[in-house]
Structures are given as structure tokens and as C-alpha cells.
Scaffold this motif. Structure first.
Motif, PDB file in Angstrom:
ATOM      1  N   VAL A 655       0.840  -1.199   0.000  1.00  0.00           N
ATOM      2  CA  VAL A 655       0.000   0.000   0.000  1.00  0.00           C
ATOM      3  C   VAL A 655       0.874   1.249   0.000  1.00  0.00           C
ATOM      4  CG1 VAL A 655      -1.658   1.339   1.358  1.00  0.00           C
ATOM      5  CG2 VAL A 655      -1.959  -1.128   1.072  1.00  0.00           C
ATOM      6  N   ALA A 667      -7.304  -5.167  -3.162  1.00  0.00           N
ATOM      7  CA  ALA A 667      -7.062  -6.461  -2.520  1.00  0.00           C
ATOM      8  C   ALA A 667      -8.094  -7.461  -3.031  1.00  0.00           C
ATOM      9  CB  ALA A 667      -7.157  -6.321  -1.009  1.00  0.00           C
ATOM     10  N   LEU A 679      -7.477  -4.285   6.012  1.00  0.00           N
ATOM     11  CA  LEU A 679      -7.209  -3.602   4.749  1.00  0.00           C
ATOM     12  C   LEU A 679      -7.537  -2.123   4.857  1.00  0.00           C
ATOM     13  CD1 LEU A 679      -8.575  -6.300   2.264  1.00  0.00           C
ATOM     14  CD2 LEU A 679      -6.178  -5.610   2.532  1.00  0.00           C
ATOM     15  N   CYS A 684      -5.755   0.475   2.226  1.00  0.00           N
ATOM     16  CA  CYS A 684      -5.981  -0.124   0.898  1.00  0.00           C
ATOM     17  C   CYS A 684      -7.157   0.582   0.226  1.00  0.00           C
ATOM     18  CB  CYS A 684      -6.265  -1.611   1.075  1.00  0.00           C
ATOM     19  SG  CYS A 684      -6.417  -2.498  -0.478  1.00  0.00           S
TER      20      CYS A 684
END
Length: 722
Positions: A655, A667, A679, A684
């Protein structure tokens, strides 16, 4: 007694006229008979003249002094220029002199008296034929014979056409580039040859004329003209002749009967086909042998295997077919060049041949595969011994142009009759065994098993049905949402191919995508999915993108740019709404063509994503080779992310890298709330997985998008799609 007055006295009886004698009557009769005989002779002469006038040849009869007695119309026609001199009793010599003076006999020009003397000499030495040329170009054949009274009967035949034909024959015969020989029909002796025959065979004319045609024949006992054959059969028949230097030549012989020097003869045209036969032999060899190694190819191997199998059926022995494939041969071609690769193949072929028995068959099947066939085996262990010996022989280094090259091999073994009772089945079984050996562990061998055949049959069935499904537009794109992890909104969809089968239901892509890539069907399949995805996405909201996966094989076809351009043009989808996903495998090739195509696609406005990031080799180097718009983290790093600190560190690094490069990070494989929380915590950008939605058909996607826009429900329900 006195006579009466006025009356003459009567003569005595004895004084009257005497009677005509008998001799006079005979003379008259004789004269009449002579006249009758002369008349009959004249009639006979006239009949003779009429008879000879009917003859097509010129006829002349001369008396012993050479004077004309009789001639016919044809004779007068032949010598029409001097026919006015032809009279009974006229001398032939005189007519000749007049004719010479008139120029009727061009052969006499310049030596007239000598010519006349020679002509008269021939007249007095009859029995021999000779020819005479007239001023109009005609050629007359003269034959004269003596009669019992010393006269001469002469025959004249106009042979002008015959001489013209002979001249044409001579022109075609002597000047013909094809060797020609004239042979007597009775004793087969050579009567004449043309210049081409002299040059081709190396014999002089005198040497030829001492030979018979059989003297030239190497093996055949009959003469070429003794057997009736059609022209096609003659062309197909090959004769072997021996030249003066002992060299053998192949011939196609054509014959025709004729008369030569007044003898029944046959003309032979001798077409030298030695080079053609050699070329045919070379072509036949090339058709059954590998051009690089000289080994038999697959066609010849099939014949050899079938012969071995036929012999096997008459005994209890087995036949083993070993298919040997070189390991990583392509890498040698790529690093050292095809020249070294070719020398390596020749070296491998030489080692294989030296390892085998004389009766064993060896063939090269394709670029890096060889086949070995051994008969007379009693147990499978014999094939194992041979396989180990072959692998050891190949493994030793090869010194090629200063390079020490090491190559390994894998071997698939099929045993007859159990694994196949004909060449095709046995080759197929050995090929499947080789595939298994390479898949399990290179550098070893594997035997064929029935399960391999079942797997191959299943794969073949998939190939056939997949081809039909592509042609009939059965395949459909299903779409899995891409979710913005900050807002929870759908930003796009990844198009995933689905195959609804009439009997098997939905066929897994894991089953048919590898088959499509192996068979080349991935190109039409990929093109079909791209067009359908663009058409569907064109009906979605303007801020929603569609992502389509590309196979490396689609780049190798060379027309990918035009396929993408046509799909966009046909659908009306703006290029900025299309994402094309590629894998690191494509960039392994380091192809200038691949990079050029990627740059051209990006120049159109199409977005390029790297899929399955982190699963390839040296991923970071690829980020420098091309400016990607998105990086998709492989699901193997996302699985159990909440409990895996190492995976969290990797995600954090990716990231961070993406933010530094200005690249969107997505992802894949998000399935739990814990994974989603991690995440989001790492920053992300996007997520994709079953936590949000499975892949759905376009009709359901439209409903999802309507829900997101608040048409079918509130925005909160639409933000997270179950």
C-alpha cells in the motif's frame, strides 16, 4: 476346114490360160497370218502401254543400244522437261545431253561430260539403286535391270516426300538434345546414334555400331520395345544403362518403329532421369526423416512401430515405446541461440543412437522430443533399464562452440500390447506418460497409466465442447464488484467468464481456461468476453468501470490492439472505463512487442492493472518497466490477514508503495470482516471478494447499480452488497 468369114479361128485347147498354182494360195495365207500377228502384236503393245501407264512408278524400256522402246506416262511426267524428246528409237544418251544442256540435272553442273559418263556406266551396270536430283528439287530413285536380249527395263520412283521426311528425321534426330538410338528390330544391333547419345554415353559412333542395345542395359534382359506398354507405363518404368565410364544412369525410354537404311528398326528416345530420381529419393527421404538430425520422423516411426507390433503378435515378447523430452531446451535456444540449440539436438541424437541396439528404432518427433522403440522385451523392468541408460547418456555435458552445455530429459514409457496395440495408441500413451513425468519431477521417467488416458479423454472432450460453445456464443461474462473501501460504493466490476453447460451445469474456469490456453482457443474466447463486457458496461452508469483479464497468449497473436479498439468502437464504451488486467507472467518475456502494445493501449485511455501482484518473480522490477494504473494484491496475502502479522507487513508495504507511485491498490479474495478491517486500517483503496458479492450475471448487476443509486432502496443498503 476353112474358118468362117469374120470369125477368129478357135484356139486350140492347149493354148488357153493356165490354172493358179497351190503355192500362191499358201503365200497369201501366210501374209494374212503375218498381218494378223502384227496387228495382234500392235494390240498387245498397246495393251502393254496402257498397262504400264496405270502404274504409279515411271517405267522405261530400252533396247540393247540404249534406244527408247517403251515408256509410260509417269516416266514422261517425271522428266516432263525433256519428254518432247522421247520417241521410239531415240537414244537415252541424247536426251540426257539435252537435259543437261537445259539445266534439268543440277548435279551435272560444272562436270557435264563426267556426269553423263557416270550415268551411262550405271545404265550398263544395272541392278544397283541410285538417286537423281532434278532442277525442280524432286528426288528420283532409279533402279534398272537387264533383259534377256541385252535391253534395259528401268524403274523411276519419286521419293521427294520420303527424302523430306528423312531430312526432317535427321534434323530431329541429329540435332535433338535428347539422346537417341536406332536399333535393328531383328538382331537389336545399334544402327545409328545422334550427337547427344555420343556425348551422353561416352562411346564413339563406331563403338556404338558394334554394340547391341542389351550391351548398354545394366540389369534388364528384354529390349525396351519387346513389351507392350502404354505411354504412362513407359514413363513410369525406369531402365538402368551403363555409360562408357561404367557409371549407371536411370532412363525413361520411349520407342517407335520405323524403317532405317531399308531395314525394319526402332527409334529409342532415352530420357535421362537420374537427377530426377535422386531428387525424388531425397524428397522421399525428407518426407520420412528429420532434416536436422537425419533421424526418422513421426511418419516413418509409425511404420516401424506397426512392423514391430506385427512381429510381436507372433511371439510372447513386448514392445516398449519411450518418448524422451529434453528439459528446458527453450532456455538454451533463448540464451545461446538456435545455432547452439541445433548442434545440441544433433549431439543428443548421436548419443541416443550409440546407446541403442541396431534393431531399436529412434526418431525425432518435434523440436525437443525423441522416440525410442525397443522390441523383444519380456518385462517392464527392461524398459526401466533402457530409460536410465538414456538419461545417463544425455546428462553428460556437451562442448558446443566453446560452451559447455548441460541438458536433462524426462521419459514417458508405454508398453505394448497393454498400453496400445497400434502405433497411434502407443505414441499417445507414451506422450501422456511423458507429460506426467515432466509434471511430477523432471529428469526422471514415468509409465503410462489408464487414469492418464481418462484425463486426456476428458480434456479432449472439454476442448471439443469449448470450441462449440465459443462458436455458438454460449459463454457469458459474470461480474464481481470492486468496492471502494472508504465509501463502500461500487467503482467497477471484474468480468469473469462462465460456461453454462447443458448437461454439466456451470463448468469451472479452472477446468476449461488451461485447455483454452493450450489449444489456442483463448484468443477467440478472450475476444468474445471483451466484446460482451464492453457492451454490458456501456449500459452502466458513467462512473463504473469494467475490468477484463488478458492472457499472455493474446499478446502473442499480434492483433490485440485492434481487438480492443474494435470492442470499444462497437460498444461505444469510453476507453477510460475499461481496465485490462495482466499478470507478471506476461512481463517475464521482456518482449518489446508486449511493452509497445501496453503503451499503445494506455495511449487510447485504457487503464492497465497488474493482477496477482506478489506471486511472480521480482515484481518490483516490473513496476519500473511500465506505468500501471492499478496493482491487485493476490488473495494469498489477504487470507487470514487479521491473524498473520507477516501478511499485514506485506500489505502495508504494498500500500505504501502504491501511494508513492500514485497507483490504486486493490485487494482480492476478501472474505471476512477481519480481513476488511485490516485492509481499511492499512489504507488499501479497493476490495474484491465474496464478502461483498459473488460474480453475477449482467441482469443482477444492473439491479445492484440501481440500488446503489437509491432507486430500489436507500443508499446505505446499496453501499454494502451481500
Amino acid at each position: 476346114m476353112l474358118a468362117r468369114a469374120g470369125r477368129q479361128p478357135r484356139k486350140p485347147r492347149s493354148a488357153r490360160a493356165p490354172h493358179r498354182p497351190v503355192e500362191d494360195d499358201a503365200l497369201v495365207q501366210s501374209r494374212a497370218e503375218a498381218e494378223a500377228a502384227i496387228a495382234e502384236a500392235r494390240k498387245s503393245h498397246e495393251r502393254l502401254r496402257q498397262a504400264v501407264d496405270l502404274l504409279p512408278q515411271g517405267i522405261v524400256i530400252l533396247d540393247p543400244e540404249g534406244r527408247y522402246v517403251l515408256w509410260n506416262k509417269q516416266y514422261a511426267s517425271i522428266y516432263s522437261k525433256t519428254a518432247d524428246l522421247f520417241k521410239e528409237g531415240a537414244r537415252l544418251e541424247d536426251t540426257l545431253r539435252v537435259g543437261v544442256a537445259r539445266g534439268d540435272y543440277p548435279e551435272a553442273a560444272g562436270h557435264e561430260e563426267e556426269w553423263i559418263a557416270q550415268r551411262l556406266k550405271k545404265l550398263h551396270e544395272p541392278g544397283k539403286r541410285h538417286e537423281q536430283t532434278l532442277s525442280d528439287g524432286r528426288v528420283i530413285l532409279i533402279e534398272e535391270r537387264r533383259t534377256d536380249d541385252g535391253g534395259v527395263v528401268g524403274l523411276r520412283v519419286d521419293i521427294t516426300e520420303l527424302k523430306q521426311r528423312e531430312a526432317s528425321f535427321r534434323l530431329l534426330f541429329d540435332g535433338n538434345p535428347v539422346p537417341m538410338i536406332v536399333c535393328a528390330l531383328d538382331d537389336e544391333r545399334i544402327l545409328g546414334v545422334n550427337d547427344a547419345a555420343v556425348a551422353h554415353y561416352g562411346y564413339s559412333r563406331a563403338e556404338f555400331e558394334r554394340l547391341k542395345i542389351r550391351s548398354l542395359q545394366a540389369f534388364d534382359s528384354e529390349a525396351p520395345w519387346t513389351i507392350d506398354r502404354s505411354s504412362d507405363e513407359q514413363a513410369a518404368r525406369t531402365w538402368k544403362h551403363v555409360k562408357a565410364d561404367g557409371a549407371l544412369i536411370d532412363l525413361a525410354i520411349y520407342s517407335r518403329e520405323l524403317t532405317y537404311a531399308e531395314r525394319p528398326a526402332v527409334l529409342l528416345a532415352l530420357m535421362d532421369i537420374t537427377e530426377r530420381k535422386r531428387a525424388e529419393a531425397r524428397l522421399a527421404f525428407m518426407a520420412q526423416h528429420d532434416g536436422l538430425t537425419g533421424l526418422p520422423n513421426r511418419n516413418l516411426l509409425r511404420q516401424q512401430v506397426d512392423e514391430m507390433l506385427a512381429h510381436m503378435r507372433r511371439s510372447s515378447d513386448k514392445v516398449a515405446l519411450l518418448m524422451l523430452g529434453l528439459d528446458n531446451f527453450r532456455a538454451i535456444n533463448d540464451t545461446l541461440g538456435h545455432g547452439i540449440g541445433d548442434k545440441l539436438l544433433r549431439g543428443v541424437a548421436k548419443r541416443l543412437r550409440s546407446t541403442l541396439r541396431e534393431d531399436d528404432a529412434l526418431a525425432r518427433l518435434n523440436s525437443d522430443e525423441f522416440a525410442i522403440v525397443q522390441s523383444g522385451l519380456t518385462r517392464p523392468e527392461d524398459a526401466v533399464i533402457l530409460a536410465k541408460r538414456l538419461l545417463e547418456a544425455i546428462a553428460d555435458p556437451y562442448l558446443l562452440d566453446g560452451h559447455s552445455v548441460v541438458i536433462g530429459a524426462s521419459i514417458g514409457i508405454a508398453m505394448a500390447p497393454g498400453d496400445g496395440d497400434d502405433s497411434e495408441k502407443l505414441l499417445k500413451s507414451a506422450d501422456m506418460a511423458l507429460s506426467r513425468a515432466k509434471a511430477d519431477a523432471r529428469g526422471t521417467f514415468a509409465f503410462f497409466e489408464a487414469a492418464l488416458d481418462a484425463k486426456a479423454q476428458s480434456r479432449r472432450k472439454i476442448e471439443v465442447e469449448l470450441r462449440d460453445a465459443i462458436q455458438n456464443d454460449v459463454l457469458r461474462p459474470y461480474y464481481q464488484p470492486l468496492i471502494d473501501l472508504t465509501s463502500g460504493r461500487i467503482t467497477g466490476f471484474e468480468a469473469l467468464v462462465r460456461w453454462p453447460h447443458a448437461e454439466r451445469g456451470m463448468v469451472s474456469p479452472a477446468e476449461f481456461i488451461p485447455v483454452a490456453e493450450e489449444t489456442g482457443l483463448i484468443n477467440p474466447l478472450g475476444g468474445l468476453m471483451l466484446r460482451r463486457a464492453c457492451l454490458d458496461a456501456a449500459t452502466w452508469p458513467d462512473d463504473v468501470r469494467v475490468a477484463v483479464n488478458l492472457s499472455p497468449l493474446q499478446f502473442r497473436s499480434g492483433n490485440l490492439l485492434s481487438v480492443v479498439t474494435d470492442a470499444l468502437k462497437h460498444s461505444g464504451l469510453p476507453p477510460r472505463r475499461l481496465e485490462l488486467e495482466i499478470t507478471e507472467t506476461l512481463l517475464l518475456e521482456k518482449s518489446a512487442q508486449v511493452l509497445a502494445t501496453l503503451h499503445a493501449l494506455r495511449a487510447l485511455g485504457v487503464r492497465i492493472s497488474m493482477d496477482d501482484f506478489g506471486t511472480g518473480y521480482s515484481s518490483l522490477s516490473y513496476l519500473r518497466s511500465f506505468p500501471f494504473d492499478k496493482i491487485k494484491i493476490d488473495q494469498s496475502f489477504v487470507r487470514d490477514l487479521g491473524a498473520n502479522r507477516e501478511a499485514q507487513a506485506i500489505i502495508r508495504s504494498i500500500v505504501s508503495l502504491g501511494k508513492g507511485l500514485g497507483v490504486t491498490i486493490t485487494a482480492e479474495g476478501v472474505e471476512t470482516e477481519a480481513e476488511l478491517s485490516c485492509l481499511r486500517a492499512e489504507g488499501c483503496d479497493e476490495g474484491q471478494g465474496f464478502l461483498f458479492s459473488k460474480a453475477r450475471p449482467n441482469a443482477e448487476i444492473i439491479s445492484l447499480l440501481k440500488a446503489q443509486r437509491g432507486i430500489d432502496g436507500d443508499e446505505e443498503d446499496a453501499a454494502m452488497v451481500a
